[in-house]
Design an enzyme around this catalytic site. Structure first.
Site, PDB file in Angstrom:
ATOM      1  N   LYS A  76       0.860  -1.182   0.000  1.00  0.00           N
ATOM      2  CA  LYS A  76       0.000   0.000   0.000  1.00  0.00           C
ATOM      3  C   LYS A  76       0.897   1.234   0.000  1.00  0.00           C
ATOM      4  O   LYS A  76       1.927   1.264   0.687  1.00  0.00           O
ATOM      5  CB  LYS A  76      -0.901  -0.026   1.241  1.00  0.00           C
ATOM      6  CG  LYS A  76      -1.895   1.129   1.330  1.00  0.00           C
ATOM      7  CD  LYS A  76      -2.780   0.995   2.567  1.00  0.00           C
ATOM      8  CE  LYS A  76      -3.772   2.148   2.671  1.00  0.00           C
ATOM      9  NZ  LYS A  76      -4.668   2.007   3.849  1.00  0.00           N
ATOM     10  N   SER A 151      -9.766   2.331   3.244  1.00  0.00           N
ATOM     11  CA  SER A 151      -8.908   3.080   2.344  1.00  0.00           C
ATOM     12  C   SER A 151      -7.974   2.207   1.512  1.00  0.00           C
ATOM     13  O   SER A 151      -7.356   2.683   0.558  1.00  0.00           O
ATOM     14  CB  SER A 151      -8.055   4.051   3.169  1.00  0.00           C
ATOM     15  OG  SER A 151      -7.175   3.354   4.040  1.00  0.00           O
ATOM     16  N   SER A 175     -10.105  -0.152   7.366  1.00  0.00           N
ATOM     17  CA  SER A 175      -9.539   0.010   6.023  1.00  0.00           C
ATOM     18  C   SER A 175      -8.878  -1.225   5.436  1.00  0.00           C
ATOM     19  O   SER A 175      -8.465  -1.207   4.284  1.00  0.00           O
ATOM     20  CB  SER A 175      -8.530   1.166   6.016  1.00  0.00           C
ATOM     21  OG  SER A 175      -9.185   2.399   6.140  1.00  0.00           O
TER      22      SER A 175
END
EC number: 6.3.5.7
Length: 484
Positions: A76, A151, A175
């Site tokens: 990420k 997210s 998330s």
């Protein structure tokens, strides 16, 4: 090769069915061909990945390689990567190239993991739909008209689309678990402090935790084994023994006590989601587990408490982005105040600005006691709810998200509706507990996630419970229709 799990890739490398360079090139080609549809990657590190794969092959040939050596994964874009842009999904950090690796990145590098690139995300991890990224929204591989969740939507979509067998992610209020549910994959958020946050760009420091996204619980165990470590550079990292997460994956569940919170099955839960979760609970009963209803009475206060605490911490953490040392800098500022105002105004997106303002307001002298202190008191009550329940049961099960993936733009104009997407996940972060989401069904062709919440440092037990479900069902093997 893209349908192979991490465990199968490890076996293939061991058997010399393929080399790390070969499987790395396969995934790189797949990303370049297909990711124009999903937008799950911000940065592709092709040259570096092939160099890492070559080094991994040499290490494998020497016969002294860790389990994940040669396996291609993705990070990420919130984890600092030495020499590789780390944007956090924001214009503010569009040109930021860190001079160091996050501890999570270092751990994987030391184990010989090949990094394919950096995945897309909501800006500064603030969002539940991956619509706030400066680099454009990520599309859900199950239905490209729908969001992948957030997210960590880029990591979730990339794993679901078989662009990568696993990816790192972070979870501040859901998330990892919410996008895992919406994309039909397995996501685990460990206990707060289990994984180092050093080099992970901060959103809300008392809530943020790194975790993994994979297709199976077996793969999650392998990734978490490499990720988890004690790190003196992170003062919130806990020096607690690290379990062997794979050794007891097949342990029987006879006698397991499952708690079902009545508050997680009330108004707002999609009927199809509720039906899929109830069917999953029956599967556990058939495996010998006992089920009882439990109560988490302060659940209704989790979202409001979170949206005071998280923005307050975000307001403090994001004050460092001022256009002076790194990050976006406005052109020709008149003075220091103009530099701050314009650099931040241009660099941050609307949702980030909203949370900074809410947090600054909650921390201001006249409102600190009424909002921030009160929210922290509520947080303590929520934590006590879990302590009480875990004196009766071994694990808590319920829905991960109130509904399957929703269409782009359907909640963007109503921040509260978007915030309520995390109504079942936020309390786990407030309490610092480990949580997982695994696929347990579909509604209208879109995945449904089952959430597992464990006691502190019970990641091995959660992985065992998840793996046993996946030996009895095939939801985790199902792929979007467009994936070949």
């Amino acid at each position: 090769m893209h349908n192979l799990t991490i465990a199968e890739i490890i076996q293939g490398l061991k058997n010399k069915s393929f080399s790390s360079v070969e499987i790395t090139q396969h995934f790189l080609n797949r990303i370049k061909t297909l990711d124009t549809e999903y937008n799950s990657f911000i940065t592709l590190t092709e040259e570096q990945a092939l160099a890492q794969a070559t080094a991994a092959d040499a290490r494998l040939a020497a016969g002294d390689a860790p389990a994940l050596c040669g396996v291609p994964l993705a990070h990420k874009d919130i984890f600092c990567t030495n020499g590789v842009r780390t944007s956090c999904g924001s214009k503010m950090l569009d040109n930021f190239v860190p001079p160091y690796d996050a501890t999570v990145v270092t751990n994987y590098s030391q184990d010989g993991v090949v990094i394919l690139g950096k995945t897309n995300m909501d800006e500064f991890a603030m969002g539940s739909s991956n619509e706030t990224s400066y680099y454009g929204p990520v599309k859900n591989p199950w239905d490209t008209n729908c969001v992948p969740g957030g997210s960590s939507g880029g990591s979730a979509a990339a794993v679901a689309a078989r662009l990568v067998p696993g990816a790192t992610a972070t979870d501040t209020g859901g998330s990892i678990r919410q996008p895992a549910a919406l994309c039909g994959i397995t996501g685990i958020k460990p206990t707060y402090g289990r994984v180092s946050r050093w080099g992970m760009i901060a959103f809300a420091s008392s809530l943020d935790q790194a975790g993994t996204m994979t297709r199976t619980a077996e793969d999650a165990a392998l990734m978490l084994q490499s990720m988890a470590s004690y790190d003196r550079k992170d003062s919130t990292c806990v020096d607690h023994p690290i379990d062997d997460y794979s050794v007891n994956l097949n342990a029987p569940l006879a006698g397991l006590k499952i708690g079902i919170p009545k508050e997680y099955f009330g108004e707002g839960l999609n009927p199809g989601t509720a039906e899929a979760v109830q069917a999953a609970i029956k599967t556990y009963e058939a495996m010998g587990a006992t089920v009882q209803e439990v109560s988490l009475p302060h659940t209704h206060l989790a979202v409001p408490a979170y949206y005071v605490i998280a923005p307050a911490e975000c307001s403090a953490n994001l004050s460092r982005f001022d256009g002076v040392r790194y990050g976006h800098r406005c052109d020709n500022p008149k003075d220091l105040e103009d530099l701050y105002r314009r650099s931040r105004g241009e660099g941050f997106g609307e949702e980030v600005k909203r949370r900074i303002l809410v947090g600054t307001y909650a921390l201001s002298a006249g409102f600190y006691d009424a909002y921030y202190r009160k929210a922290q008191q509520v947080r303590r009550l929520i934590k006590q709810d879990f302590v009480d329940v875990f004196s009766q049961v071994d694990v808590i099960l319920g829905p991960t998200s109130p509904s399957p993936a929703f269409e782009f733009g359907s909640k963007g104009s109503d921040p509260v509706a978007m915030y309520l997407e995390d109504i079942y996940t936020i309390a786990t972060n407030l309490a610092g507990l480990p949580g997982m989401s695994i696929p347990c069904g579909q509604v209208d062709g879109k995945p449904v996630g089952l959430q597992l919440i464990g006691n502190y440092f019970a990641e091995a037990k959660l992985l065992n419970i998840a793996h046993k479900f996946q030996t009895e069902t095939d939801f985790h093997t199902q792929a979007p229709a467009a994936i070949k």
